[in-house]
Motif scaffolding. Structure first.
Motif, PDB file in Angstrom:
ATOM      1  N   ASP A 148       0.622  -1.205  -0.232  1.00 54.59           N
ATOM      2  CA  ASP A 148      -0.240  -0.112  -0.145  1.00 54.59           C
ATOM      3  C   ASP A 148       1.093   1.390  -0.320  1.00 54.59           C
ATOM      4  O   ASP A 148       1.785   1.094   0.982  1.00 54.59           O
ATOM      5  N   VAL A 149       0.822   1.664  -1.356  1.00 56.25           N
ATOM      6  CA  VAL A 149       1.392   3.249  -0.947  1.00 56.25           C
ATOM      7  C   VAL A 149       0.947   4.025  -1.148  1.00 56.25           C
ATOM      8  O   VAL A 149      -0.376   4.821  -1.248  1.00 56.25           O
ATOM      9  N   GLU A 150       1.331   5.237   0.935  1.00 58.22           N
ATOM     10  CA  GLU A 150       0.619   5.820   1.163  1.00 58.22           C
ATOM     11  C   GLU A 150       1.003   7.428  -0.074  1.00 58.22           C
ATOM     12  O   GLU A 150       2.352   7.506   0.093  1.00 58.22           O
ATOM     13  N   LEU A 151       0.187   7.700  -0.467  1.00 58.14           N
ATOM     14  CA  LEU A 151       0.646   9.239  -1.437  1.00 58.14           C
ATOM     15  C   LEU A 151       0.346  10.643  -1.156  1.00 58.14           C
ATOM     16  O   LEU A 151      -0.253  10.979  -0.216  1.00 58.14           O
ATOM     17  N   LYS A 197      -2.371   4.230 -11.765  1.00 56.95           N
ATOM     18  CA  LYS A 197      -1.848   5.470 -11.214  1.00 56.95           C
ATOM     19  C   LYS A 197      -3.051   6.176 -10.507  1.00 56.95           C
ATOM     20  O   LYS A 197      -4.559   6.012 -10.154  1.00 56.95           O
ATOM     21  N   MET A 198      -2.810   7.220  -9.994  1.00 58.54           N
ATOM     22  CA  MET A 198      -3.372   7.645  -9.087  1.00 58.54           C
ATOM     23  C   MET A 198      -2.458   9.293  -8.126  1.00 58.54           C
ATOM     24  O   MET A 198      -1.576   9.361  -8.454  1.00 58.54           O
ATOM     25  N   ASP A 199      -3.056  10.055  -8.111  1.00 59.83           N
ATOM     26  CA  ASP A 199      -2.966  10.872  -7.701  1.00 59.83           C
ATOM     27  C   ASP A 199      -2.162  11.115  -6.526  1.00 59.83           C
ATOM     28  O   ASP A 199      -2.874  11.152  -5.302  1.00 59.83           O
ATOM     29  N   ALA A 200      -1.273  12.132  -6.124  1.00 59.70           N
ATOM     30  CA  ALA A 200      -1.320  13.287  -4.921  1.00 59.70           C
ATOM     31  C   ALA A 200      -1.322  14.562  -4.198  1.00 59.70           C
ATOM     32  O   ALA A 200      -0.804  15.532  -5.943  1.00 59.70           O
ATOM     33  N   ILE A 201      -2.147  14.565  -4.060  1.00 57.60           N
ATOM     34  CA  ILE A 201      -2.981  15.924  -4.154  1.00 57.60           C
ATOM     35  C   ILE A 201      -2.873  16.421  -3.008  1.00 57.60           C
ATOM     36  O   ILE A 201      -2.536  16.189  -1.555  1.00 57.60           O
ATOM     37  N   PRO A 202      -2.037  17.767  -2.483  1.00 54.72           N
ATOM     38  CA  PRO A 202      -1.987  18.662  -1.263  1.00 54.72           C
ATOM     39  C   PRO A 202      -2.755  18.659  -0.459  1.00 54.72           C
ATOM     40  O   PRO A 202      -4.164  19.195  -0.813  1.00 54.72           O
ATOM     41  N   LEU A 227      -2.319   3.351  -2.807  1.00 55.67           N
ATOM     42  CA  LEU A 227      -2.719   2.693  -3.811  1.00 55.67           C
ATOM     43  C   LEU A 227      -1.686   1.240  -3.465  1.00 55.67           C
ATOM     44  O   LEU A 227      -0.249   1.333  -3.265  1.00 55.67           O
ATOM     45  N   ARG A 228      -2.267   0.694  -4.026  1.00 55.30           N
ATOM     46  CA  ARG A 228      -2.358  -0.858  -3.611  1.00 55.30           C
ATOM     47  C   ARG A 228      -1.192  -1.554  -4.793  1.00 55.30           C
ATOM     48  O   ARG A 228      -1.798  -1.423  -5.991  1.00 55.30           O
ATOM     49  N   ILE A 229      -0.133  -2.261  -5.367  1.00 56.33           N
ATOM     50  CA  ILE A 229       1.257  -2.361  -6.319  1.00 56.33           C
ATOM     51  C   ILE A 229       0.972  -3.910  -5.404  1.00 56.33           C
ATOM     52  O   ILE A 229       1.127  -4.229  -4.487  1.00 56.33           O
ATOM     53  N   GLU A 230       1.721  -4.317  -6.384  1.00 58.68           N
ATOM     54  CA  GLU A 230       2.397  -5.674  -6.251  1.00 58.68           C
ATOM     55  C   GLU A 230       3.640  -6.424  -7.146  1.00 58.68           C
ATOM     56  O   GLU A 230       3.299  -6.153  -8.618  1.00 58.68           O
ATOM     57  N   ALA A 231       4.152  -6.906  -7.753  1.00 52.38           N
ATOM     58  CA  ALA A 231       5.137  -6.967  -8.029  1.00 52.38           C
ATOM     59  C   ALA A 231       4.781  -8.788  -8.178  1.00 52.38           C
ATOM     60  O   ALA A 231       5.140  -9.689  -6.860  1.00 52.38           O
ATOM     61  N   SER A 232       4.981  -9.626  -9.379  1.00 49.97           N
ATOM     62  CA  SER A 232       4.404 -10.713  -9.207  1.00 49.97           C
ATOM     63  C   SER A 232       6.189 -12.075  -9.103  1.00 49.97           C
ATOM     64  O   SER A 232       6.158 -12.808  -8.812  1.00 49.97           O
ATOM     65  N   GLN A 233       7.248 -10.732  -9.931  1.00 49.60           N
ATOM     66  CA  GLN A 233       8.433 -11.668  -9.883  1.00 49.60           C
ATOM     67  C   GLN A 233       9.348 -10.835  -9.567  1.00 49.60           C
ATOM     68  O   GLN A 233       8.938  -9.422  -9.688  1.00 49.60           O
TER      69      GLN A 233
END
Length: 262
Positions: free
Chosen positions: A185-188, A205-210, A216-222
């Motif tokens: 979980d990437v807190e922007l 993609k997701m905005d980082a807003i002032p 945003l949830r990301i994950e790499a399979s390898q």
């Protein structure tokens, strides 16, 4: 410095993509010069096929997914392309029919207008909307005890990432380290203007807003290195506002958590 070669159409950067485009240009010129109907058809279809094939790979391609979220987004792209192509083909068919048929009764016209002009596009668009909603629901972050939370702070024109480590918080600049096969979980957040966090091969993609914190949830399979960029124009340095995501295997992640690699 990149090497260039001189073509009659100007300087084109040398490389696999440039060579492919150069060959395409001269091939199309030769085909068109022969002026046969079949060759003209090939000349019209070849650019589209070439650009579609070159767009399906690369460090920033959404069509080469390397994670669950990106794997859900890629089929949506293809489905939307198929739906748009179906509507386009129908419109072209109706246009060709209008030129070929000189006389028709009112009932036939109404059938084409209602069926082809209203019902068919409406059904396609509703189907695309339904599929998009299903994919969007799958992208929502779920509760998972394995989830790692990382704070990403954007500014003109760099990214800084902060996450827990074995001996305390670890802070990196323009490089995000994550474990492979684990949800992140990437807190922007942003310290100045609006930015957008996007790693095309891992997630949307997701905005980082002032003044706000988006997650945003990301994950790499390898394990591997994946490239991200700011997808929101943020000033004169926007084109250089990129970063890397390094996905580690278990051993590499343990070394990073211990502070042995940055």
């Amino acid at each position: 410095m990149p090497r260039y070669r001189d073509l009659r159409f100007g300087a084109i950067e040398r490389g696999p993509g440039a060579d492919r485009i150069g060959k395409l240009v001269f091939t199309l010129l030769g085909i068109w010069h022969r002026r046969t109907p079949r060759n003209r058809t090939v000349a019209c279809l070849t650019p589209g096929a070439t650009f579609l094939s070159t767009a399906c790979s690369g460090d920033y391609s959404t069509l080469a997914p390397a994670g669950p979220a990106a794997g859900a987004i890629a089929p949506l792209w293809w489905v939307m392309l198929a739906g748009a192509a179906a509507i386009l083909l129908l419109v072209c068919a109706l246009l060709a029919l209008a030129f070929r048929r000189r006389h028709s009764d009112g009932a036939s016209v109404r059938i084409w207008i209602i069926g082809g002009g209203i019902l068919f596009p409406a059904l396609v668009l509703v189907a695309l909307l339904g599929f998009g909603l299903v994919v969007g629901e799958r992208l929502l972050p779920r509760e998972d005890p394995r989830t790692l939370r990382v704070v990403a702070e954007a500014r003109q024109w760099e990214w800084s990432f902060t996450q827990p480590g074995t001996a305390g918080a670890i802070r990196t600049r323009n490089v995000l380290h994550i474990p492979a096969n684990r949800p992140i979980d990437v807190e922007l957040a942003t310290l100045d203007v609006i930015h957008a966090f996007w790693v095309p091969r891992l997630a949307g993609k997701m905005d980082a807003i002032p003044g706000r914190r988006n997650v945003l949830r990301i994950e790499a399979s390898q394990p591997g290195v994946y490239y991200g960029l700011c997808a929101e124009f943020c000033g004169v340095g926007h084109s250089q506002h990129g970063y890397r995501v390094v996905a580690h295997d278990a051993a590499g992640w343990a070394r990073f958590q211990a502070g042995e690699t940055q």
